[in-house]
Design a protein around this motif. Structure first.
Motif, PDB file in Angstrom:
ATOM      1  N   LYS A  48      -1.052   4.196  -7.755  1.00 48.01           N
ATOM      2  CA  LYS A  48      -0.644   3.884  -6.378  1.00 48.01           C
ATOM      3  C   LYS A  48      -1.495   2.743  -5.835  1.00 48.01           C
ATOM      4  O   LYS A  48      -2.706   2.689  -6.076  1.00 48.01           O
ATOM      5  CB  LYS A  48      -0.808   5.124  -5.490  1.00 48.01           C
ATOM      6  N   VAL A  53       0.844  -1.207   0.000  1.00 50.93           N
ATOM      7  CA  VAL A  53       0.000   0.000   0.000  1.00 50.93           C
ATOM      8  C   VAL A  53       0.877   1.254   0.000  1.00 50.93           C
ATOM      9  O   VAL A  53       1.843   1.359   0.769  1.00 50.93           O
ATOM     10  CB  VAL A  53      -0.963  -0.006   1.210  1.00 50.93           C
ATOM     11  N   GLY A  54       0.550   2.178  -0.890  1.00 53.46           N
ATOM     12  CA  GLY A  54       1.297   3.423  -1.013  1.00 53.46           C
ATOM     13  C   GLY A  54       2.410   3.382  -2.042  1.00 53.46           C
ATOM     14  O   GLY A  54       2.943   4.436  -2.419  1.00 53.46           O
ATOM     15  N   TYR A  93      -7.794  -4.738  -2.299  1.00 52.54           N
ATOM     16  CA  TYR A  93      -6.631  -3.945  -2.687  1.00 52.54           C
ATOM     17  C   TYR A  93      -6.673  -3.688  -4.194  1.00 52.54           C
ATOM     18  O   TYR A  93      -7.060  -4.565  -4.970  1.00 52.54           O
ATOM     19  CB  TYR A  93      -5.342  -4.681  -2.312  1.00 52.54           C
ATOM     20  N   VAL A 127      -3.641   0.914  -3.137  1.00 53.27           N
ATOM     21  CA  VAL A 127      -4.493   1.368  -2.034  1.00 53.27           C
ATOM     22  C   VAL A 127      -5.320   0.198  -1.511  1.00 53.27           C
ATOM     23  O   VAL A 127      -5.485  -0.815  -2.182  1.00 53.27           O
ATOM     24  CB  VAL A 127      -5.459   2.505  -2.480  1.00 53.27           C
ATOM     25  N   LYS A 128      -5.836   0.373  -0.305  1.00 56.00           N
ATOM     26  CA  LYS A 128      -6.835  -0.543   0.226  1.00 56.00           C
ATOM     27  C   LYS A 128      -8.179   0.154   0.118  1.00 56.00           C
ATOM     28  O   LYS A 128      -8.378   1.237   0.681  1.00 56.00           O
ATOM     29  CB  LYS A 128      -6.538  -0.900   1.685  1.00 56.00           C
ATOM     30  N   ARG A 129      -9.095  -0.434  -0.655  1.00 57.70           N
ATOM     31  CA  ARG A 129     -10.391   0.205  -0.899  1.00 57.70           C
ATOM     32  C   ARG A 129     -11.285   0.102   0.338  1.00 57.70           C
ATOM     33  O   ARG A 129     -11.049  -0.737   1.223  1.00 57.70           O
ATOM     34  CB  ARG A 129     -11.095  -0.457  -2.093  1.00 57.70           C
ATOM     35  N   GLN A 148      -2.852   8.290 -10.054  1.00 61.16           N
ATOM     36  CA  GLN A 148      -2.382   9.484  -9.357  1.00 61.16           C
ATOM     37  C   GLN A 148      -2.191  10.654 -10.306  1.00 61.16           C
ATOM     38  O   GLN A 148      -2.527  11.791  -9.991  1.00 61.16           O
ATOM     39  CB  GLN A 148      -1.046   9.179  -8.648  1.00 61.16           C
ATOM     40  N   THR A 168      -5.120  -0.680  -7.524  1.00 61.90           N
ATOM     41  CA  THR A 168      -4.321   0.488  -7.890  1.00 61.90           C
ATOM     42  C   THR A 168      -5.264   1.631  -8.265  1.00 61.90           C
ATOM     43  O   THR A 168      -6.361   1.397  -8.769  1.00 61.90           O
ATOM     44  CB  THR A 168      -3.372   0.191  -9.066  1.00 61.90           C
ATOM     45  N   GLN A 169      -4.809   2.848  -8.003  1.00 62.50           N
ATOM     46  CA  GLN A 169      -5.576   4.051  -8.348  1.00 62.50           C
ATOM     47  C   GLN A 169      -4.673   5.024  -9.085  1.00 62.50           C
ATOM     48  O   GLN A 169      -3.498   5.182  -8.750  1.00 62.50           O
ATOM     49  CB  GLN A 169      -6.115   4.735  -7.083  1.00 62.50           C
TER      50      GLN A 169
END
Length: 376
Positions: free
Chosen positions: A344, A249-250, A353, A346-348, A358, A355-356
């Motif tokens: 990135k 995460v991150g 889990y 992330v945990k929804r 950026q 990716t989103q």
């Protein structure tokens, strides 16, 4: 005697789908296959209005096995199209018999540089990207962030070499070391000791599948996660996040797609995939889905026929479908022109889990090898 219905008389369109379905990288191949089959299901079991038969084979990540299975697809099964391929070493092995047979080959993932440049073919199209491009995203990101010293670590095969070339295309700082590992390596203690000793401003890695899962976990266990930024491509995505979870995460990656990409086609695809398979789709799934929709669109344009190869080639080249990625067109070498992003992990809110996106790094980007391709 009653005439048989027209559908019963139609020859099915036969697609040989080559994917890596065993071993540590199997998740990648499963996602790619499932994305392709989801599209065919949504199309009522047809491609271009014709009944579709998809023959799935496991290449086992062994080029020699892949070649023998592909020859069987061509000679025994008489497939009209070969699609799929996760890994570039497999694609480089099978492209010879497929293209020599003048059978269309549509990659749903691997995008090796030789096929984008001098080795381009009118029978090859990529529904994904050219290998270097996604890595170029992170090279540009590292340059923009002002990282002065970077270590690169990839497996020692075509895609690993393309990854390093892609990163260095836009990164102008010092590459302290280029570390090549064995394809399939799962213990990175020696490499992590080198990184720890060198103290670079960041590392960049391409480690797909189980390799990436182990590297991310071992990077955190070595205490490097909080010290040295971890930049990657095809290492942290929806195929590896279920295993790495909070350890990833991150962390940032380059990509041409993410589940939260805001297009109507993508929203529908992600919802349908999660409903069908119970997991968040990865870019491999999205590319598999797009590959099927590309074939469907080209077949619609040719009345369901592949036999007129020049007509089918022109239909494919026009990219006759709406990609889940939004912007998508083909260059003269059969590789896409498309957008690329930093994403990135992330945990929804639902606990899964993903990716989103950026930021967008490249807009309508062409690959670096198209000028070497003699096709016009």
């Amino acid at each position: 005697m009653l005439a048989a219905p027209a559908a019963a008389l139609a020859d099915p369109v036969k697609v040989g789908f080559v994917s890596t379905l065993s071993g540590p990288p199997a998740a990648l191949g499963v996602h790619m296959r499932d994305g392709f089959l989801l599209a065919v299901k949504e199309l009522g079991g047809k491609l271009g209005g014709q009944p579709a038969e998809v023959v799935v084979v496991d290449d086992e990540l062994k080029p020699d096995v892949a070649v023998s299975k592909v020859k069987a697809l061509l000679e025994r099964d008489k497939v009209d199209i070969v699609a799929g391929t996760v890994f570039s070493n497999v694609l480089m092995a099978i492209q010879k018999p497929v293209l020599a047979n003048e059978t269309f080959l549509i990659s749903a993932n691997a995008g090796p540089s030789p096929l984008a440049g001098k080795g381009c073919s009118p029978y090859f199209f990529s529904a994904s990207y050219q290998n270097d491009q996604v890595h170029s995203v992170m090279g540009q990101y590292a340059q923009d962030k002002g990282f002065k010293r970077v270590i690169l670590i990839t497996p020692n095969y075509q895609a690993g070499k393309d990854a390093m070339a892609g990163f260095k295309r836009h990164y102008k700082g010092e590459v302290v070391e280029e570390i090549f590992t064995q394809l399939g390596q799962l213990d990175f203690s020696a490499e992590l000791a080198k990184i720890q000793a060198a103290k670079p401003d960041a590392i960049f890695t391409f480690m797909p599948g189980g390799m990436g899962v182990n590297l991310v976990k071992q990077y955190q266990q070595a205490g490097l996660a909080g010290q040295i930024p971890f930049l990657s491509s095809f290492t942290i995505d929806e195929t590896t996040l279920p295993a790495t979870q909070d350890a990833a995460v991150g962390l940032l990656s380059g990509a041409e797609w993410a589940p939260d990409l805001d297009t109507p086609q993508n929203k529908a695809f992600v919802a349908a995939y999660e409903k069908e398979y119970g997991v968040v789709p990865s870019l491999y799934a999205a590319q598999g889905y797009d590959a099927a929709m590309l074939i469907d669109g080209a077949l619609k344009a040719t009345g369901g026929k592949v036999a007129d190869k020049e007509a089918f080639r022109k239909a494919l080249a026009s990219a006759p479908f709406k990609s889940v990625r939004g912007d998508f067109s083909f260059n003269t070498n059969g590789f896409p022109i498309q957008d690329f992003y930093v994403v990135k992990a992330v945990k929804r809110p639902d606990g899964r889990y993903a990716t989103q996106i950026q930021s967008k790094v490249f807009d309508n980007a062409a690959d670096a090898y198209v000028g070497e391709c003699p096709l016009k």
